[in-house]
Structure formats: structure tokens, C-alpha cells
Design a protein around this motif. Structure first.
Motif, short mmCIF file in Angstrom:
data_model
loop_
_atom_site.label_atom_id
_atom_site.label_comp_id
_atom_site.label_asym_id
_atom_site.label_seq_id
_atom_site.Cartn_x
_atom_site.Cartn_y
_atom_site.Cartn_z
N PHE A 6 0.86 -1.23 0.00
CA PHE A 6 -0.04 -0.14 0.11
C PHE A 6 0.96 1.11 -0.04
CE2 PHE A 6 -2.39 -3.36 1.92
CZ PHE A 6 -3.76 -3.35 1.35
N ILE A 7 0.79 2.06 -0.89
CA ILE A 7 1.42 3.52 -0.97
C ILE A 7 0.59 4.29 -0.53
CG2 ILE A 7 2.29 5.11 -2.30
CD1 ILE A 7 2.75 1.53 -3.21
N CYS A 8 0.76 5.00 0.67
CA CYS A 8 -0.13 6.10 1.17
C CYS A 8 0.45 7.39 1.44
CB CYS A 8 -0.38 5.46 2.70
SG CYS A 8 -0.94 3.77 2.54
N LYS A 9 -0.41 8.26 0.88
CA LYS A 9 -0.21 9.91 1.24
C LYS A 9 -0.92 10.46 2.51
CE LYS A 9 -0.14 14.17 -1.23
NZ LYS A 9 -0.83 15.17 -0.69
N ILE A 10 0.00 10.96 3.42
CA ILE A 10 -0.39 11.20 4.78
C ILE A 10 -1.47 12.49 4.42
CG2 ILE A 10 0.13 12.19 6.91
CD1 ILE A 10 2.72 10.78 6.60
N LYS A 11 -2.66 12.34 5.06
CA LYS A 11 -3.60 13.34 4.78
C LYS A 11 -4.01 14.04 6.20
CE LYS A 11 -4.97 13.07 0.43
NZ LYS A 11 -5.08 14.02 -0.30
N TYR A 12 -3.71 13.43 7.23
CA TYR A 12 -4.06 13.81 8.63
C TYR A 12 -3.13 13.17 9.53
CZ TYR A 12 -6.86 14.98 12.71
OH TYR A 12 -7.41 15.44 13.78
N GLN A 13 -2.80 13.67 10.71
CA GLN A 13 -2.13 12.92 11.70
C GLN A 13 -2.67 13.47 13.05
OE1 GLN A 13 1.71 14.50 10.41
NE2 GLN A 13 2.07 15.00 12.44
N GLN A 14 -2.82 12.80 13.98
CA GLN A 14 -3.40 13.16 15.41
C GLN A 14 -2.61 12.49 16.39
OE1 GLN A 14 -6.10 15.15 16.07
NE2 GLN A 14 -5.32 15.01 18.08
N ASP A 15 -2.14 13.38 17.39
CA ASP A 15 -1.29 12.75 18.62
C ASP A 15 -2.63 12.08 19.41
OD1 ASP A 15 1.17 13.40 17.70
OD2 ASP A 15 1.28 15.29 18.83
N MET A 16 -2.25 11.20 20.06
CA MET A 16 -3.13 10.80 21.24
C MET A 16 -2.99 11.67 22.48
SD MET A 16 -2.83 6.43 21.23
CE MET A 16 -4.01 6.53 22.45
N LEU A 17 -4.29 11.64 22.93
CA LEU A 17 -4.36 12.60 24.31
C LEU A 17 -4.48 11.71 25.40
CD1 LEU A 17 -5.96 15.85 23.14
CD2 LEU A 17 -3.69 15.42 23.58
N LYS A 18 -3.66 11.42 26.45
CA LYS A 18 -4.20 10.27 27.43
C LYS A 18 -5.53 10.89 28.27
CE LYS A 18 -0.78 12.68 30.78
NZ LYS A 18 0.60 12.72 30.84
N GLU A 19 -5.63 12.12 28.20
CA GLU A 19 -6.96 12.48 29.16
C GLU A 19 -8.07 12.17 28.09
OE1 GLU A 19 -4.99 16.17 26.92
OE2 GLU A 19 -4.11 14.60 28.26
N ASN A 20 -7.92 11.64 27.08
CA ASN A 20 -9.10 11.37 26.29
C ASN A 20 -9.40 9.85 26.04
OD1 ASN A 20 -9.74 14.12 25.75
ND2 ASN A 20 -9.00 14.15 23.64
N LEU A 21 -8.55 9.06 26.74
CA LEU A 21 -8.30 7.79 26.55
C LEU A 21 -8.90 6.81 27.80
CD1 LEU A 21 -7.26 5.65 24.48
CD2 LEU A 21 -5.09 5.40 25.98
N ASP A 22 -9.79 6.04 27.58
CA ASP A 22 -10.35 5.20 28.70
C ASP A 22 -9.07 5.04 29.50
OD1 ASP A 22 -12.90 3.70 29.42
OD2 ASP A 22 -11.15 2.14 29.44
N GLN A 23 -9.40 5.02 30.82
CA GLN A 23 -8.27 4.44 32.00
C GLN A 23 -7.98 3.12 31.84
OE1 GLN A 23 -7.24 7.22 33.54
NE2 GLN A 23 -5.72 5.85 34.74
N ASP A 24 -8.80 2.24 31.53
CA ASP A 24 -8.50 0.81 31.49
C ASP A 24 -7.33 0.72 30.23
OD1 ASP A 24 -10.09 0.24 33.34
OD2 ASP A 24 -11.58 -0.74 32.22
N VAL A 25 -7.65 1.14 29.02
CA VAL A 25 -6.59 1.05 27.99
C VAL A 25 -5.14 1.70 28.20
CG1 VAL A 25 -6.33 1.90 25.57
CG2 VAL A 25 -8.65 0.95 26.30
N LEU A 26 -5.36 2.96 28.87
CA LEU A 26 -4.28 3.92 29.22
C LEU A 26 -3.35 2.92 30.08
CD1 LEU A 26 -2.79 6.52 29.09
CD2 LEU A 26 -4.08 7.27 31.07
N GLU A 27 -3.89 2.41 31.02
CA GLU A 27 -3.24 1.50 32.17
C GLU A 27 -2.69 0.26 31.67
OE1 GLU A 27 -5.66 1.01 35.47
OE2 GLU A 27 -5.93 2.87 35.96
N LYS A 28 -3.29 -0.33 30.94
CA LYS A 28 -3.00 -1.66 30.04
C LYS A 28 -2.02 -1.38 28.93
CE LYS A 28 -4.49 -5.72 27.85
NZ LYS A 28 -5.74 -6.69 27.50
#
Length: 166
Positions: free
Chosen positions: A123-145
Motif C-alpha cells: 500500500f502506498i499512502c499519502k498522509i492526509k491527517y495526523q493526530q497525537d493521542m491525548l491520554k486524558e481522552n483515553l479510557d483509563q483501562d486502555v491507558l493503564e494496560k
């Protein structure tokens, strides 16, 4: 190699992704690849999109941040297991993985980022968007695990400019 339609290969990609694929990028002449074991593929903004997560601590992150493209090379038939293992455990800061593993690269017309030969799909992919994850927006269970050290991902959404099958 032949060009194929994205929708014809979508199921194969999603089935093999947990086993590992090669995410390759290039910046200032430096090429690096890493093993990617999760991501998404779908249709966003009326475009076929692959989303590739890259942890901020990875050498690939530095390169992809300054690139407009990335490629994803997919081994559908269990080949290149040793190479995937190496690329998933060794850093491009310490190793030239392409040379160390004698990976053969091939140029594509859509991007300056090459593909890794010997894989079934590319797959040849042209970057259209990028987003940094924000820990405060992530479910606590996923964050901890998944992020005990808070080493978050950046998500790169790449429009699929072309798909090749070897």
C-alpha cells in the motif's frame, strides 16, 4: 507486480495485520521500516485510508513526521517472520534494518518511499491527517494496560494512492 483495487484486498490486509506488516518511511535519504501489528483500513473523506499508529519514542516517528508518504508491505503467506521480528524489536537508531536483513527495496511511481519486495501486497499512502493521542481522552483501562509509561502514539491517516500485488 500488478496494480490492484484497494477494496479487493481489504479483507486480506485486516486478517494479516495482527501478525505484522512492514511500515516504511523515508526522510532526507534515510529509509527505515518497523513492524506494525495494528491499525485500521477503511473509507474516510471519500477516500480509501490506512491509519498507521507510531509511538512517539520510535525512530520511525522522527522520520514519518517529516514525510508526506509511508508504505505498508504485507506478507500474506507467513514469509519474512524473522525480519518482522527483528524490525519489531530493534530500533532504526541502532541498526540499518534494510541492510542488516538484506531487505530488497523497490521504487514506486506514486511516492519516494519504497516498498519491501518479497511481500504479497503493498500500500502506498499519502498522509492526509495526523493526530497525537491525548491520554486524558483515553479510557483509563486502555491507558493503564497499553500505555503504562505514557508513550503515546501518533495516528497517521494515509490516503491509499496505489495498491500493488506481487
Amino acid at each position: 507486480m500488478e496494480k490492484v483495487d484497494f477494496n479487493q484486498v481489504l479483507n486480506n490486509y485486516n486478517e494479516v495485520l495482527p501478525k505484522g506488516v512492514f511500515l516504511t518511511t523515508k526522510n532526507n535519504g534515510e529509509i527505515n521500516t518497523m513492524t506494525m501489528g495494528w491499525g485500521t483500513a477503511g473509507f474516510i473523506w471519500n477516500q480509501n485510508i490506512l491509519m498507521a499508529p507510531v509511538r512517539k519514542s520510535r525512530h520511525t516517528h522522527k522520520l514519518i513526521e517529516n514525510s508526506k508518504y509511508f508504505t505498508v508491505s504485507v506478507p500474506l503467506n507467513g514469509q519474512l517472520k524473522k525480519e518482522l521480528q527483528f524490525c519489531g524489536t530493534k530500533s532504526g537508531r541502532d541498526y540499518n534494518k534494510i541492510e542488516e536483513l538484506n531487505l530488497e527495496l523497490a521504487e514506486v511511481e506514486e511516492s519516494e518511499v519504497p516498498i519491501i519486495k518479497g511481500n504479497d501486497l503493498h500500500f502506498i499512502c499519502k498522509i492526509k491527517y495526523q493526530q497525537d493521542m491525548l491520554k486524558e481522552n483515553l479510557d483509563q483501562d486502555v491507558l493503564e494496560k497499553m500505555y503504562p509509561d505514557k508513550d503515546m502514539h501518533t495516528f497517521y491517516y494515509g490516503e491509499v494512492a496505489a495498491v500493488y500485488r506481487e
